[in-house]
Design a protein around this motif. Structure first.
Motif, PDB file in Angstrom:
ATOM      1  N   LYS A 208      49.795  37.662  36.131  1.00 26.46           N
ATOM      2  CA  LYS A 208      48.817  36.829  36.850  1.00 26.46           C
ATOM      3  C   LYS A 208      47.823  37.711  37.608  1.00 26.46           C
ATOM      4  N   LEU A 209      48.346  38.739  38.282  1.00 28.67           N
ATOM      5  CA  LEU A 209      47.462  39.628  39.049  1.00 28.67           C
ATOM      6  C   LEU A 209      46.547  40.431  38.128  1.00 28.67           C
ATOM      7  N   LEU A 210      47.049  40.814  36.965  1.00 30.96           N
ATOM      8  CA  LEU A 210      46.190  41.486  35.985  1.00 30.96           C
ATOM      9  C   LEU A 210      44.995  40.601  35.652  1.00 30.96           C
ATOM     10  N   GLN A 211      45.261  39.301  35.436  1.00 33.22           N
ATOM     11  CA  GLN A 211      44.166  38.405  35.090  1.00 33.22           C
ATOM     12  C   GLN A 211      43.212  38.190  36.265  1.00 33.22           C
ATOM     13  N   VAL A 212      43.740  38.182  37.478  1.00 34.58           N
ATOM     14  CA  VAL A 212      42.867  38.113  38.653  1.00 34.58           C
ATOM     15  C   VAL A 212      41.957  39.339  38.699  1.00 34.58           C
ATOM     16  N   SER A 213      42.502  40.507  38.352  1.00 34.62           N
ATOM     17  CA  SER A 213      41.704  41.743  38.404  1.00 34.62           C
ATOM     18  C   SER A 213      40.548  41.730  37.406  1.00 34.62           C
ATOM     19  N   TRP A 214      40.617  40.898  36.387  1.00 35.60           N
ATOM     20  CA  TRP A 214      39.523  40.812  35.415  1.00 35.60           C
ATOM     21  C   TRP A 214      38.210  40.414  36.066  1.00 35.60           C
ATOM     22  N   ILE A 215      38.257  39.779  37.222  1.00 35.09           N
ATOM     23  CA  ILE A 215      37.012  39.393  37.894  1.00 35.09           C
ATOM     24  C   ILE A 215      36.169  40.633  38.191  1.00 35.09           C
ATOM     25  N   TYR A 216      36.816  41.781  38.372  1.00 37.27           N
ATOM     26  CA  TYR A 216      36.076  43.028  38.582  1.00 37.27           C
ATOM     27  C   TYR A 216      35.325  43.470  37.322  1.00 37.27           C
ATOM     28  N   ASP A 217      35.655  42.877  36.185  1.00 36.47           N
ATOM     29  CA  ASP A 217      35.088  43.301  34.908  1.00 36.47           C
ATOM     30  C   ASP A 217      34.127  42.258  34.337  1.00 36.47           C
ATOM     31  N   ILE A 218      33.664  41.330  35.163  1.00 39.24           N
ATOM     32  CA  ILE A 218      32.740  40.299  34.690  1.00 39.24           C
ATOM     33  C   ILE A 218      31.316  40.854  34.688  1.00 39.24           C
ATOM     34  N   ASN A 219      30.562  40.490  33.654  1.00 38.43           N
ATOM     35  CA  ASN A 219      29.263  41.113  33.419  1.00 38.43           C
ATOM     36  C   ASN A 219      28.064  40.217  33.728  1.00 38.43           C
ATOM     37  N   PHE A 220      28.198  38.914  33.515  1.00 35.78           N
ATOM     38  CA  PHE A 220      27.068  37.998  33.656  1.00 35.78           C
ATOM     39  C   PHE A 220      27.219  37.180  34.932  1.00 35.78           C
ATOM     40  N   VAL A 221      26.119  37.031  35.656  1.00 32.71           N
ATOM     41  CA  VAL A 221      26.149  36.260  36.907  1.00 32.71           C
ATOM     42  C   VAL A 221      26.578  34.818  36.636  1.00 32.71           C
ATOM     43  N   SER A 222      26.145  34.265  35.505  1.00 31.42           N
ATOM     44  CA  SER A 222      26.531  32.884  35.187  1.00 31.42           C
ATOM     45  C   SER A 222      28.047  32.759  35.070  1.00 31.42           C
ATOM     46  N   THR A 223      28.716  33.787  34.559  1.00 29.44           N
ATOM     47  CA  THR A 223      30.174  33.755  34.468  1.00 29.44           C
ATOM     48  C   THR A 223      30.789  33.756  35.858  1.00 29.44           C
ATOM     49  N   LEU A 224      30.248  34.566  36.754  1.00 24.61           N
ATOM     50  CA  LEU A 224      30.736  34.585  38.133  1.00 24.61           C
ATOM     51  C   LEU A 224      30.582  33.212  38.779  1.00 24.61           C
ATOM     52  N   SER A 225      29.475  32.541  38.486  1.00 28.99           N
ATOM     53  CA  SER A 225      29.265  31.194  39.032  1.00 28.99           C
ATOM     54  C   SER A 225      30.309  30.222  38.491  1.00 28.99           C
ATOM     55  N   PHE A 226      30.629  30.334  37.204  1.00 32.33           N
ATOM     56  CA  PHE A 226      31.657  29.468  36.619  1.00 32.33           C
ATOM     57  C   PHE A 226      33.014  29.722  37.273  1.00 32.33           C
ATOM     58  N   ILE A 227      33.307  30.984  37.580  1.00 31.93           N
ATOM     59  CA  ILE A 227      34.575  31.330  38.234  1.00 31.93           C
ATOM     60  C   ILE A 227      34.689  30.616  39.573  1.00 31.93           C
ATOM     61  N   ARG A 228      33.595  30.639  40.329  1.00 36.11           N
ATOM     62  CA  ARG A 228      33.614  29.963  41.633  1.00 36.11           C
ATOM     63  C   ARG A 228      33.690  28.448  41.446  1.00 36.11           C
ATOM     64  N   GLU A 229      32.872  27.900  40.534  1.00 34.82           N
ATOM     65  CA  GLU A 229      32.842  26.449  40.318  1.00 34.82           C
ATOM     66  C   GLU A 229      34.213  25.918  39.892  1.00 34.82           C
ATOM     67  N   ARG A 230      34.907  26.670  39.066  1.00 39.99           N
ATOM     68  CA  ARG A 230      36.189  26.212  38.519  1.00 39.99           C
ATOM     69  C   ARG A 230      37.368  26.530  39.437  1.00 39.99           C
ATOM     70  N   GLY A 231      37.099  27.220  40.531  1.00 34.11           N
ATOM     71  CA  GLY A 231      38.167  27.546  41.464  1.00 34.11           C
ATOM     72  C   GLY A 231      39.248  28.416  40.850  1.00 34.11           C
ATOM     73  N   VAL A 232      38.833  29.379  40.041  1.00 34.62           N
ATOM     74  CA  VAL A 232      39.816  30.229  39.346  1.00 34.62           C
ATOM     75  C   VAL A 232      40.737  30.937  40.332  1.00 34.62           C
ATOM     76  N   LEU A 233      40.160  31.540  41.376  1.00 39.09           N
ATOM     77  CA  LEU A 233      40.997  32.261  42.344  1.00 39.09           C
ATOM     78  C   LEU A 233      41.954  31.320  43.071  1.00 39.09           C
ATOM     79  N   GLU A 234      41.467  30.145  43.419  1.00 37.76           N
ATOM     80  CA  GLU A 234      42.326  29.186  44.114  1.00 37.76           C
ATOM     81  C   GLU A 234      43.478  28.731  43.227  1.00 37.76           C
ATOM     82  N   GLN A 235      43.210  28.583  41.936  1.00 38.12           N
ATOM     83  CA  GLN A 235      44.263  28.161  41.013  1.00 38.12           C
ATOM     84  C   GLN A 235      45.313  29.255  40.836  1.00 38.12           C
ATOM     85  N   PHE A 236      44.882  30.510  40.819  1.00 41.33           N
ATOM     86  CA  PHE A 236      45.860  31.594  40.738  1.00 41.33           C
ATOM     87  C   PHE A 236      46.655  31.711  42.038  1.00 41.33           C
TER      88      PHE A 236
END
Length: 268
Positions: A208-236
């Motif tokens: 699970k923590l490995l997948q959380v660390s993938w946020i450091y490897d995101i390339n497009f701002v739109s993807t970062l916005s989707f991460i926030r919109e979908r509450g990815v960190l909160e779900q983990f």
């Protein structure tokens, strides 16, 4: 540069993919759950790739979907032959995907340069880090594919924990033991803003923590916005241990996410 000629119709490729998935149908419900998992994942990665590519040229948007359709074709023979999605216990699924692409001549409708771009993106989509020295368009497509892939892997993994045990796709957890501990080196990596190596994992919590660390490897701002919109960190956070070390690691990732999004607003 890629030609901006008329964009090919991808319906034949989509139909081929549906037929390909059908060729792996199994009477074993447990096996079929794993094949269904990868079919749904691929379709969702296609959707994510098209969303991330919005604003790019029509030709690039088309290549984004082609790469997404092809990226996990190797998962089907991998699970059929080895009953796992863990590459280290079987084979490199990305290399196998590229092999399936060539065997079925799936990219013959593209230009030679476009074929090479898609093949490289498919073959390298699972590498730890994007290698230096790629042609600009190839690197861009690879980074987009990796972003789209991550967006849906997070969904798959979170749904895995939300589903009753008898309904889970068995291979989704890669066989890691479900024990309460988190490896100190995994927590240290996340707190330090680093990607976690698969070789350092000892448990599902580490995965699970490995997948959380993938946020450091995101390339497009739109993807970062989707991460926030979908509450990815909160779900983990909801499926990780509620202790200070884990909460601190998650807070560091959240700070990074917020900083990247704030920077993109100030410097669009």
């Amino acid at each position: 540069m890629m030609s901006e000629a008329e964009v090919p119709d991808l319906e034949p490729l989509r139909a081929w993919f549906a037929s390909y998935c059908g060729s792996f149908r199994s009477p074993d419900p447990e096996q079929q759950r794993n094949f269904d998992l990868k079919e749904k994942h691929t379709r969702n990665v296609c959707l994510a790739a098209r969303r991330i590519a919005q604003g790019e040229s029509p030709r690039f948007c088309m290549l984004a979907e082609v790469a997404a359709v092809c990226h996990d074709l190797g998962r089907f023979p991998q699970f059929r032959d080895f009953h796992t999605f863990k590459d280290s216990d079987s084979l490199n699924h990305a290399h196998l995907s590229a092999q399936v692409v060539k065997e079925h001549a799936l990219l013959d409708f593209l230009t030679r340069q476009e074929r090479e771009t898609v093949e490289i993106a498919v073959r390298l989509h699972n590498v730890f880090e994007v290698p230096a020295g790629l042609p600009p368009e190839t690197g861009k497509l690879l980074r987009l594919l990796r972003d789209a892939d991550k967006l849906d892997i997070w969904r798959v993994f979170i749904e895995y924990f939300q589903a009753p045990e008898e309904e889970r796709a068995s291979a989704a957890g890669l066989g890691f033991p479900d024990i309460p501990e988190c490896a100190p080196e995994v927590l240290d990596a996340v707190r330090s803003g680093k990607l976690v190596h698969l070789s350092s994992l000892r448990s599902l919590n580490d995965f699970k923590l490995l997948q959380v660390s993938w946020i450091y490897d995101i390339n497009f701002v739109s993807t970062l916005s989707f991460i926030r919109e979908r509450g990815v960190l909160e779900q983990f956070a909801a499926i990780l241990p509620d202790d200070d070390a884990v909460l601190d690691a998650l807070a560091r990732v959240r700070e990074y996410l917020d900083r990247r999004l704030d920077d993109s607003t100030r410097n669009p």
